[in-house]
Design a protein around this motif. Structure first.
Motif, PDB file in Angstrom:
ATOM      1  N   HIS A   1      11.003  -4.339  18.924  1.00 27.52           N
ATOM      2  CA  HIS A   1      10.844  -3.493  17.746  1.00 27.52           C
ATOM      3  C   HIS A   1       9.448  -3.420  17.147  1.00 27.52           C
ATOM      4  O   HIS A   1       8.743  -2.529  17.111  1.00 27.52           O
ATOM      5  CB  HIS A   1      11.899  -3.769  16.863  1.00 27.52           C
ATOM      6  N   THR A   2       8.601  -4.601  16.908  1.00 25.44           N
ATOM      7  CA  THR A   2       7.510  -4.675  16.190  1.00 25.44           C
ATOM      8  C   THR A   2       6.348  -4.096  17.447  1.00 25.44           C
ATOM      9  O   THR A   2       5.448  -3.331  17.108  1.00 25.44           O
ATOM     10  CB  THR A   2       6.899  -6.287  16.215  1.00 25.44           C
ATOM     11  N   CYS A   3       6.438  -4.485  18.664  1.00 26.51           N
ATOM     12  CA  CYS A   3       5.769  -3.889  19.838  1.00 26.51           C
ATOM     13  C   CYS A   3       5.793  -2.144  19.804  1.00 26.51           C
ATOM     14  O   CYS A   3       4.851  -1.540  19.821  1.00 26.51           O
ATOM     15  CB  CYS A   3       6.026  -4.236  21.123  1.00 26.51           C
ATOM     16  N   ARG A   4       7.255  -2.042  20.019  1.00 25.30           N
ATOM     17  CA  ARG A   4       7.271  -0.471  20.042  1.00 25.30           C
ATOM     18  C   ARG A   4       6.904   0.348  18.527  1.00 25.30           C
ATOM     19  O   ARG A   4       6.098   1.317  18.762  1.00 25.30           O
ATOM     20  CB  ARG A   4       8.687  -0.294  20.112  1.00 25.30           C
ATOM     21  N   ALA A   5       7.007  -0.112  17.388  1.00 21.83           N
ATOM     22  CA  ALA A   5       6.373   0.341  16.391  1.00 21.83           C
ATOM     23  C   ALA A   5       4.739   0.532  16.163  1.00 21.83           C
ATOM     24  O   ALA A   5       4.281   1.410  15.879  1.00 21.83           O
ATOM     25  CB  ALA A   5       6.882  -0.359  15.004  1.00 21.83           C
ATOM     26  N   THR A   6       4.403  -0.451  16.826  1.00 22.06           N
ATOM     27  CA  THR A   6       2.712  -0.596  16.781  1.00 22.06           C
ATOM     28  C   THR A   6       2.321   0.626  17.776  1.00 22.06           C
ATOM     29  O   THR A   6       1.339   1.297  17.447  1.00 22.06           O
ATOM     30  CB  THR A   6       2.144  -1.977  17.185  1.00 22.06           C
ATOM     31  N   LEU A   7       2.762   0.464  18.920  1.00 22.71           N
ATOM     32  CA  LEU A   7       2.398   1.464  20.120  1.00 22.71           C
ATOM     33  C   LEU A   7       2.726   2.837  19.763  1.00 22.71           C
ATOM     34  O   LEU A   7       1.706   3.565  19.861  1.00 22.71           O
ATOM     35  CB  LEU A   7       2.965   1.110  21.467  1.00 22.71           C
ATOM     36  N   GLU A   8       3.882   2.993  19.138  1.00 27.01           N
ATOM     37  CA  GLU A   8       3.997   4.347  18.722  1.00 27.01           C
ATOM     38  C   GLU A   8       3.621   4.872  17.468  1.00 27.01           C
ATOM     39  O   GLU A   8       2.919   6.171  17.390  1.00 27.01           O
ATOM     40  CB  GLU A   8       5.571   4.543  18.332  1.00 27.01           C
ATOM     41  N   ARG A   9       2.720   4.038  16.703  1.00 31.08           N
ATOM     42  CA  ARG A   9       2.060   4.380  15.577  1.00 31.08           C
ATOM     43  C   ARG A   9       0.701   4.714  16.002  1.00 31.08           C
ATOM     44  O   ARG A   9       0.001   5.569  15.756  1.00 31.08           O
ATOM     45  CB  ARG A   9       2.170   3.110  14.527  1.00 31.08           C
ATOM     46  N   ASP A  10       0.163   3.773  16.681  1.00 30.49           N
ATOM     47  CA  ASP A  10      -1.369   3.778  16.986  1.00 30.49           C
ATOM     48  C   ASP A  10      -1.509   4.895  18.184  1.00 30.49           C
ATOM     49  O   ASP A  10      -2.690   5.373  18.111  1.00 30.49           O
ATOM     50  CB  ASP A  10      -1.781   2.361  17.697  1.00 30.49           C
ATOM     51  N   PHE A  11      -0.676   5.261  18.822  1.00 34.00           N
ATOM     52  CA  PHE A  11      -0.799   6.250  19.966  1.00 34.00           C
ATOM     53  C   PHE A  11       0.072   7.585  19.792  1.00 34.00           C
ATOM     54  O   PHE A  11       0.183   8.121  20.918  1.00 34.00           O
ATOM     55  CB  PHE A  11      -0.552   5.714  21.395  1.00 34.00           C
ATOM     56  N   ALA A  12       0.341   7.814  18.267  1.00 33.92           N
ATOM     57  CA  ALA A  12       1.261   8.979  18.243  1.00 33.92           C
ATOM     58  C   ALA A  12       0.643  10.365  18.769  1.00 33.92           C
ATOM     59  O   ALA A  12       1.241  11.196  19.212  1.00 33.92           O
ATOM     60  CB  ALA A  12       1.524   9.125  16.853  1.00 33.92           C
ATOM     61  N   GLY A  13      -0.617  10.350  18.435  1.00 31.89           N
ATOM     62  CA  GLY A  13      -1.399  11.636  18.936  1.00 31.89           C
ATOM     63  C   GLY A  13      -1.551  11.631  20.452  1.00 31.89           C
ATOM     64  O   GLY A  13      -1.745  12.730  21.172  1.00 31.89           O
ATOM     65  N   ALA A  14      -1.977  10.471  21.081  1.00 33.97           N
ATOM     66  CA  ALA A  14      -2.504  10.387  22.501  1.00 33.97           C
ATOM     67  C   ALA A  14      -1.326  10.513  23.378  1.00 33.97           C
ATOM     68  O   ALA A  14      -1.416  10.861  24.460  1.00 33.97           O
ATOM     69  CB  ALA A  14      -3.093   9.385  22.786  1.00 33.97           C
ATOM     70  N   TYR A  15       0.014  10.019  23.007  1.00 36.10           N
ATOM     71  CA  TYR A  15       1.086  10.177  23.769  1.00 36.10           C
ATOM     72  C   TYR A  15       2.279  10.461  23.049  1.00 36.10           C
ATOM     73  O   TYR A  15       2.911   9.597  22.479  1.00 36.10           O
ATOM     74  CB  TYR A  15       1.310   8.509  24.119  1.00 36.10           C
ATOM     75  N   PRO A  16       2.295  11.726  22.850  1.00 36.54           N
ATOM     76  CA  PRO A  16       3.353  12.258  21.885  1.00 36.54           C
ATOM     77  C   PRO A  16       4.711  12.159  22.604  1.00 36.54           C
ATOM     78  O   PRO A  16       5.984  12.468  21.990  1.00 36.54           O
ATOM     79  CB  PRO A  16       2.831  13.877  21.843  1.00 36.54           C
ATOM     80  N   HIS A  17       4.720  11.920  23.870  1.00 31.98           N
ATOM     81  CA  HIS A  17       6.105  11.817  24.770  1.00 31.98           C
ATOM     82  C   HIS A  17       6.461  10.257  25.017  1.00 31.98           C
ATOM     83  O   HIS A  17       5.735   9.689  25.337  1.00 31.98           O
ATOM     84  CB  HIS A  17       6.045  12.719  25.952  1.00 31.98           C
ATOM     85  N   ARG A  18       7.720   9.808  24.693  1.00 33.92           N
ATOM     86  CA  ARG A  18       8.036   8.596  24.979  1.00 33.92           C
ATOM     87  C   ARG A  18       9.615   8.615  25.301  1.00 33.92           C
ATOM     88  O   ARG A  18      10.452   9.420  25.035  1.00 33.92           O
ATOM     89  CB  ARG A  18       7.876   7.742  23.680  1.00 33.92           C
ATOM     90  N   ARG A  19       9.866   7.384  26.153  1.00 30.80           N
ATOM     91  CA  ARG A  19      11.271   7.116  26.390  1.00 30.80           C
ATOM     92  C   ARG A  19      11.306   5.302  26.147  1.00 30.80           C
ATOM     93  O   ARG A  19      10.484   4.876  26.389  1.00 30.80           O
ATOM     94  CB  ARG A  19      11.708   7.116  27.707  1.00 30.80           C
ATOM     95  N   ALA A  20      12.371   4.937  25.320  1.00 28.34           N
ATOM     96  CA  ALA A  20      12.339   3.804  25.036  1.00 28.34           C
ATOM     97  C   ALA A  20      13.756   3.114  25.139  1.00 28.34           C
ATOM     98  O   ALA A  20      14.714   3.935  24.877  1.00 28.34           O
ATOM     99  CB  ALA A  20      11.786   3.344  23.438  1.00 28.34           C
ATOM    100  N   VAL A  21      13.795   1.812  25.189  1.00 24.23           N
ATOM    101  CA  VAL A  21      15.016   0.999  25.050  1.00 24.23           C
ATOM    102  C   VAL A  21      14.887  -0.018  23.866  1.00 24.23           C
ATOM    103  O   VAL A  21      13.962  -0.559  23.981  1.00 24.23           O
ATOM    104  CB  VAL A  21      15.675   0.267  26.290  1.00 24.23           C
ATOM    105  N   ALA A  22      15.455   0.457  22.635  1.00 26.45           N
ATOM    106  CA  ALA A  22      15.178  -0.416  21.418  1.00 26.45           C
ATOM    107  C   ALA A  22      15.653  -1.577  21.222  1.00 26.45           C
ATOM    108  O   ALA A  22      17.224  -1.317  21.436  1.00 26.45           O
ATOM    109  CB  ALA A  22      15.353   0.452  20.177  1.00 26.45           C
ATOM    110  N   ALA A  23      15.503  -2.712  21.377  1.00 19.02           N
ATOM    111  CA  ALA A  23      15.998  -4.208  21.450  1.00 19.02           C
ATOM    112  C   ALA A  23      15.143  -5.259  21.192  1.00 19.02           C
ATOM    113  O   ALA A  23      13.633  -5.137  21.211  1.00 19.02           O
ATOM    114  CB  ALA A  23      16.638  -4.369  22.745  1.00 19.02           C
TER     115      ALA A  23
END
Length: 317
Positions: free
Chosen positions: A133-155
């Protein structure tokens, strides 16, 4: 009386060569066997060390059958060190170039060192295993503009995974597994590309059957749609010396690192990869792609090296 000095060396050579031969026998028979064979197969080229020691022991003991045995084992190791699979050069014109990065961040701990690498390498597709969860939150926050598209399994822990993309992603079912393996279909400049993260269970003692089944599910995914360009990337917990992994390649996929001449570059464990290791992190490509400039990056606080490769999508020939 003359036989006695030979016995210790003969026994030593015999034990060393028997172990090497058992692993080589499974490799030749096209089976991953049972523990400890799958674990040893990951380090097949490094069996050169006990094979050479066996040869020296046989030589010192003047055990000539053992000497022949050792030479045969060394020849088999050399044979299986060659890259597996055919290299397919796409015949169609290039239609898109993209950079792919895959990284296992070991329970999210390697995330702080992955962030600057993403900024430096500027990949178009990012596959992150063990992204809790912390990894996902960090990457989605830091790269929200550069990578607007994502797929995840939250665990939590090793079960979380994340795919970041500069290209639009259409949801796909993904591959079921103990750890998250999300999938999608990317729109790469008007061309549909199947995108799938790989992270099957490792072949731990008592879990070899589960490891094999999850690799078989990845093989089924690869074989399900051979006409659509496909990128299958992640931590496979398997090398080209595992039959379960070669079955994935046999569907028509190629290992991008192998296409660029790095088929034996170790990716795990990162702390010893410069001396000894196994390549278990891969970017697999369908025949629509060519690959260049594959490189393994050392990150801190994770036991895997990240893999970055530049790939080119070609039109049907």
């Amino acid at each position: 009386m003359s036989d006695r000095p030979r016995r210790p060396g003969s026994w030593c050579a015999g034990l060393l060569l028997a172990g090497v031969s058992a692993v080589l026998g499974c490799r030749a028979a096209g089976t991953d066997g049972v523990t400890p064979v799958p674990q040893l197969l990951a380090f097949l080229p490094w069996l050169l060390v006990p094979a050479v020691l066996g040869l020296l022991c046989a030589l010192l003991a003047r055990w000539w059958p053992g000497l022949v045995w050792a030479v045969a084992a060394l020849a088999a190791l050399a044979w299986y060190s060659d890259p597996y699979g055919r290299i397919h050069e796409p015949s169609g014109r290039p239609v898109a170039s993209l950079r792919v990065l895959t990284s296992n961040v070991e329970f999210g701990r390697g995330t702080p060192s992955l962030v600057p690498q993403i900024r430096r390498q500027r990949p178009d597709l990012v596959f992150v295993e063990e992204c809790e969860h912390t990894c996902r939150a960090t990457l989605e926050r830091d790269f929200a503009g550069a990578y607007p598209h994502r797929r995840a399994v939250a665990a939590d822990g090793s079960k979380g995974s994340l795919v970041l993309s500069r290209y639009p992603l259409r949801p796909a079912a993904g591959v079921p597994g103990t750890m998250g393996m999300p999938g999608a279909v990317a729109d790469v400049r008007g061309h549909a590309v199947r995108v799938q993260l790989a992270h099957p269970m490792p072949p731990l003692p008592g879990q070899v059957g589960l490891w094999r089944r999850e690799l078989d599910r990845l093989r089924a995914f690869a074989a399900a749609d051979p006409r659509t360009p496909t990128i299958l990337a992640g931590d496979f917990n398997a090398s080209q010396d595992h039959e379960a992994f070669r079955r994935i390649l046999d569907t028509g996929l190629s290992d991008a690192a192998g296409l660029d001449g790095h088929d034996r570059a170790p990716s795990w464990p990162a702390r010893t990869a410069s001396v000894i290791g196994a390549q278990i992190d891969h970017v697999l490509l369908s025949r629509d792609f060519s690959a260049a400039d594959a490189r393994f990056l050392r990150l801190t606080r994770t036991d895997h090296r990240a893999l970055v490769v530049d790939v080119t999508l070609h039109a049907p020939g």
